[in-house]
Design a protein around this motif. Structure first.
Motif, mmCIF file in Angstrom:
data_model
loop_
_atom_site.group_PDB
_atom_site.id
_atom_site.type_symbol
_atom_site.label_atom_id
_atom_site.label_comp_id
_atom_site.label_asym_id
_atom_site.label_seq_id
_atom_site.Cartn_x
_atom_site.Cartn_y
_atom_site.Cartn_z
ATOM 1 N N PHE A 211 0.037 5.743 8.539
ATOM 2 C CA PHE A 211 -0.460 5.368 10.402
ATOM 3 C C PHE A 211 0.351 4.351 10.750
ATOM 4 C CE2 PHE A 211 -3.558 4.942 13.615
ATOM 5 C CZ PHE A 211 -2.728 6.376 14.405
ATOM 6 N N GLU A 212 -0.602 3.050 10.661
ATOM 7 C CA GLU A 212 -0.026 1.804 11.249
ATOM 8 C C GLU A 212 1.295 1.715 11.494
ATOM 9 O OE1 GLU A 212 -2.251 -2.910 10.138
ATOM 10 O OE2 GLU A 212 -2.945 -1.046 8.784
ATOM 11 N N ILE A 213 1.552 1.739 10.038
ATOM 12 C CA ILE A 213 2.917 0.978 10.640
ATOM 13 C C ILE A 213 4.124 1.957 11.517
ATOM 14 C CG2 ILE A 213 4.525 2.656 8.624
ATOM 15 C CD1 ILE A 213 5.546 -0.354 7.808
ATOM 16 N N TYR A 214 3.889 3.842 11.544
ATOM 17 C CA TYR A 214 4.224 4.085 12.661
ATOM 18 C C TYR A 214 4.001 3.701 13.876
ATOM 19 C CZ TYR A 214 5.853 7.855 8.853
ATOM 20 O OH TYR A 214 6.628 8.159 7.726
ATOM 21 N N ALA B 252 -4.535 2.001 -3.937
ATOM 22 C CA ALA B 252 -4.249 3.740 -3.231
ATOM 23 C C ALA B 252 -5.468 3.400 -2.762
ATOM 24 C CB ALA B 252 -4.873 4.340 -4.876
ATOM 25 N N ASP B 253 -6.438 3.349 -2.276
ATOM 26 C CA ASP B 253 -7.876 2.917 -2.012
ATOM 27 C C ASP B 253 -7.751 1.663 -0.770
ATOM 28 O OD1 ASP B 253 -8.534 5.447 -3.021
ATOM 29 O OD2 ASP B 253 -9.528 4.156 -4.244
ATOM 30 N N ALA B 254 -7.287 0.453 -0.633
ATOM 31 C CA ALA B 254 -7.225 0.108 -0.147
ATOM 32 C C ALA B 254 -7.281 0.129 1.603
ATOM 33 C CB ALA B 254 -6.276 -1.229 -0.323
ATOM 34 N N ASP B 255 -8.175 -0.101 2.215
ATOM 35 C CA ASP B 255 -8.158 -0.269 3.487
ATOM 36 C C ASP B 255 -7.638 0.958 4.010
ATOM 37 O OD1 ASP B 255 -8.674 -2.181 4.288
ATOM 38 O OD2 ASP B 255 -6.606 -3.860 3.977
ATOM 39 N N GLY B 256 -8.479 1.602 3.326
ATOM 40 C CA GLY B 256 -8.298 3.388 3.694
ATOM 41 C C GLY B 256 -6.536 4.206 2.964
ATOM 42 N N GLY B 257 -5.837 2.735 2.650
ATOM 43 C CA GLY B 257 -5.167 4.104 1.361
ATOM 44 C C GLY B 257 -3.424 4.247 1.802
ATOM 45 N N PRO B 258 -2.392 5.269 1.496
ATOM 46 C CA PRO B 258 -1.491 4.622 2.005
ATOM 47 C C PRO B 258 -1.460 5.352 3.880
ATOM 48 C CG PRO B 258 -1.652 6.192 -0.528
ATOM 49 C CD PRO B 258 -2.591 6.311 0.257
ATOM 50 N N GLY B 259 -2.548 6.759 3.454
ATOM 51 C CA GLY B 259 -2.118 6.968 4.302
ATOM 52 C C GLY B 259 -3.182 6.548 6.057
ATOM 53 N N ALA B 260 -3.234 5.841 6.336
ATOM 54 C CA ALA B 260 -3.795 5.093 6.789
ATOM 55 C C ALA B 260 -2.442 3.508 6.951
ATOM 56 C CB ALA B 260 -4.970 3.801 6.310
ATOM 57 N N ARG C 86 1.052 -0.941 -0.319
ATOM 58 C CA ARG C 86 0.046 0.035 -0.007
ATOM 59 C C ARG C 86 0.868 1.176 0.013
ATOM 60 N NH1 ARG C 86 -3.108 -1.007 5.236
ATOM 61 N NH2 ARG C 86 -4.238 0.866 4.825
ATOM 62 N N LEU C 87 2.169 1.223 0.722
ATOM 63 C CA LEU C 87 2.931 1.963 0.944
ATOM 64 C C LEU C 87 3.276 2.814 -0.580
ATOM 65 C CD1 LEU C 87 4.961 1.702 4.726
ATOM 66 C CD2 LEU C 87 2.994 4.191 3.749
ATOM 67 N N ILE C 88 4.155 1.036 -1.017
ATOM 68 C CA ILE C 88 4.400 1.856 -2.526
ATOM 69 C C ILE C 88 3.383 1.710 -3.298
ATOM 70 C CG2 ILE C 88 6.722 0.912 -1.989
ATOM 71 C CD1 ILE C 88 4.684 -1.157 -4.287
ATOM 72 N N GLY C 89 2.188 1.237 -3.027
ATOM 73 C CA GLY C 89 0.961 1.623 -4.304
ATOM 74 C C GLY C 89 0.451 2.507 -4.394
ATOM 75 N N SER C 90 0.533 3.902 -4.159
ATOM 76 C CA SER C 90 0.236 4.806 -3.430
ATOM 77 C C SER C 90 -0.862 4.982 -4.273
ATOM 78 C CB SER C 90 0.029 6.224 -2.580
ATOM 79 O OG SER C 90 2.005 6.271 -3.662
ATOM 80 N N ASN C 91 -0.743 5.458 -5.747
ATOM 81 C CA ASN C 91 -0.782 5.817 -7.161
ATOM 82 C C ASN C 91 -1.160 4.757 -7.689
ATOM 83 O OD1 ASN C 91 -0.006 8.501 -6.830
ATOM 84 N ND2 ASN C 91 1.898 8.146 -7.233
ATOM 85 N N ASP C 92 -1.644 3.737 -7.683
ATOM 86 C CA ASP C 92 -2.226 2.202 -8.271
ATOM 87 C C ASP C 92 -2.970 2.614 -7.549
ATOM 88 O OD1 ASP C 92 -2.167 -0.463 -8.753
ATOM 89 O OD2 ASP C 92 -1.300 -0.416 -10.050
#
Length: 408
Positions: A192-195, A181-189, A171-177
């Motif tokens: 947040f989860e990995i931090y 991009a929209d899976a489980d809240g997208g790259p922003g989520a 999800r982090l590297i696929g933010s424009n795919d």
């Protein structure tokens, strides 16, 4: 900028989602190796496509900065750039030197050596898990397993969490795919989860030190300074993503190359002494990171092109690895190729990949298992490409093969 005869060249995301633009890159090397490339939503950048220029820029960090604008093509907001500059990928000296020394404490020969003691056994088990079925989803079940296991074990993460790290890095590297991009809240989520996850692991290691990379990172100090929580988060992401995503895609492309060039696979089965050169050729061929950006710190010149202070300068490793001036017959996959001065780990200089030897060992271990044990492995459908002009990614790749017995 004035329009050139090369204004049909497009090196942005949609192109890479369809194919690797070898023809366009070859044309640029031949006709305009330092090429002004427009951006629909940006100010444009210089595309550097020759091997010699990629190396020259990589070694001149004073003129071509990683920190000033970051290493991604897209310009960032001030807030995003401030955070990116806390990651080692987006630092210049002297800050980069300090972080490199700090992080190198976790990549000691002893720690890497411990991991590599059982890399062959891990690779054999991964193939054992699918070999009796006669089919597999190559990316997740074969290419992705070994690098994910190795980096997660190195960091010290519990095995139950490894599959989630695979999903989050996608999800982090696929933010424009569109698939990610929209899976489980997208790259922003995902960020947040990995931090949050990193914070919890770091807190545990401060209280309960272990013999792992996370313990080393939370306690290591250079000049009396340790990593802050934000710095630790960003390095954790770099480790999880770079330690799994890049090697995974190198294995994906290596397998595609072997399937498309069965004569080279047969050479390896007949002469295992070729594996050292074969791994280097797989690295050259696959080039999992297509480019990194630099920003000019002053007015300068490259191959007669005037580059202004503040201009974006993008180094195309994929192109440099097919440069006819450096590689004989560069579109031939040759497992015995010598010399092989590829730039897959960067063009040299201060940002050379810390995990290069670990990646080499992982590629060798899993590819040797596949070439020797599943000799008729072939595509059973489309190898679906990632929509990204940064990661040369393959999302899914179904394969079939004649079932064979487990070894373990």
């Amino acid at each position: 900028m004035t329009t050139t005869p090369l204004d049909d060249i497009d090196l942005l995301e949609d192109t890479w989602a369809r194919e690797i633009p070898y023809a366009a890159l070859e044309r640029l090397r031949r006709e305009d190796p330092v090429h002004w490339h427009p951006e629909p939503d940006g100010r444009g950048f210089w595309a550097v496509t020759r091997h010699a220029d990629v190396k020259a820029v990589s070694h001149d960090a004073g003129t071509f900065s990683s920190e000033r604008g970051g290493t991604f093509i897209d310009d960032q907001t001030d807030e995003a750039l401030a955070q990116l500059r806390l990651s080692i990928l987006n630092m210049d000296a002297p800050k980069h030197n300090r972080y490199r020394r700090l992080v190198s404490k976790g990549f000691t020969p002893r720690m890497v050596g411990q991991l590599l003691e059982n890399v062959e056994a891990r690779a054999a088990r991964i193939v054992d898990d699918v070999c009796e079925r006669g089919e597999a989803e190559f990316v997740e079940e074969l290419a992705g397993k070994l690098p994910l296991e190795m980096i997660c074990e190195m960091i010290g993460l519990p095995e139950a969490d490894w599959p989630r790290m695979f999903e989050i890095s996608n999800r982090l590297i696929g933010s424009n795919d569109p698939d990610f991009a929209d899976a489980d809240g997208g790259p922003g989520a995902a960020a947040f989860e990995i931090y949050s996850y990193c914070d919890a692991v770091a807190a545990d290691r401060r209280a309960h030190p272990r013999d792992d990379l996370m313990t080393t990172l939370v306690h290591a100090a250079v000049d009396g300074e340790t990593l802050s929580d934000v710095e630790l988060n960003l390095f954790f992401v770099t480790l999880v993503v770079a330690g799994n995503e890049t090697t995974r895609n190198l294995v994906n492309h290596a397998m595609l190359a072997v399937m498309e060039h069965p004569d080279q696979a047969e050479r390896l089965r007949r002469d295992p002494s070729l594996w050292d050169t074969a791994v280097e050729e797989m690295l050259r061929w696959g080039t999992s990171i297509t480019n990194f950006r630099r920003t000019a710190t002053r007015d300068t010149e490259l191959r007669g092109r005037t580059i202004a202070e503040g201009d974006k300068v993008v180094l195309y490793y994929t192109s440099a690895n097919r440069d006819e001036e450096v590689f004989d017959d560069p579109y031939a996959f040759d497992v015995g190729r010598r010399p092989n001065d590829h730039v897959t780990f960067g063009g040299g200089g201060v940002h050379f990949c810390l995990g290069a030897n670990l990646a080499r060992a992982e590629i060798r271990a899993i590819m040797r298992q596949l070439v020797e044990r599943l000799p008729d492995l072939e595509l059973a459908g489309e190898a679906r490409r990632l929509r990204s002009d940064f990661v040369n990614g393959i999302k899914t790749m179904p394969v079939t093969f004649t079932p064979v017995p487990r070894r373990a």
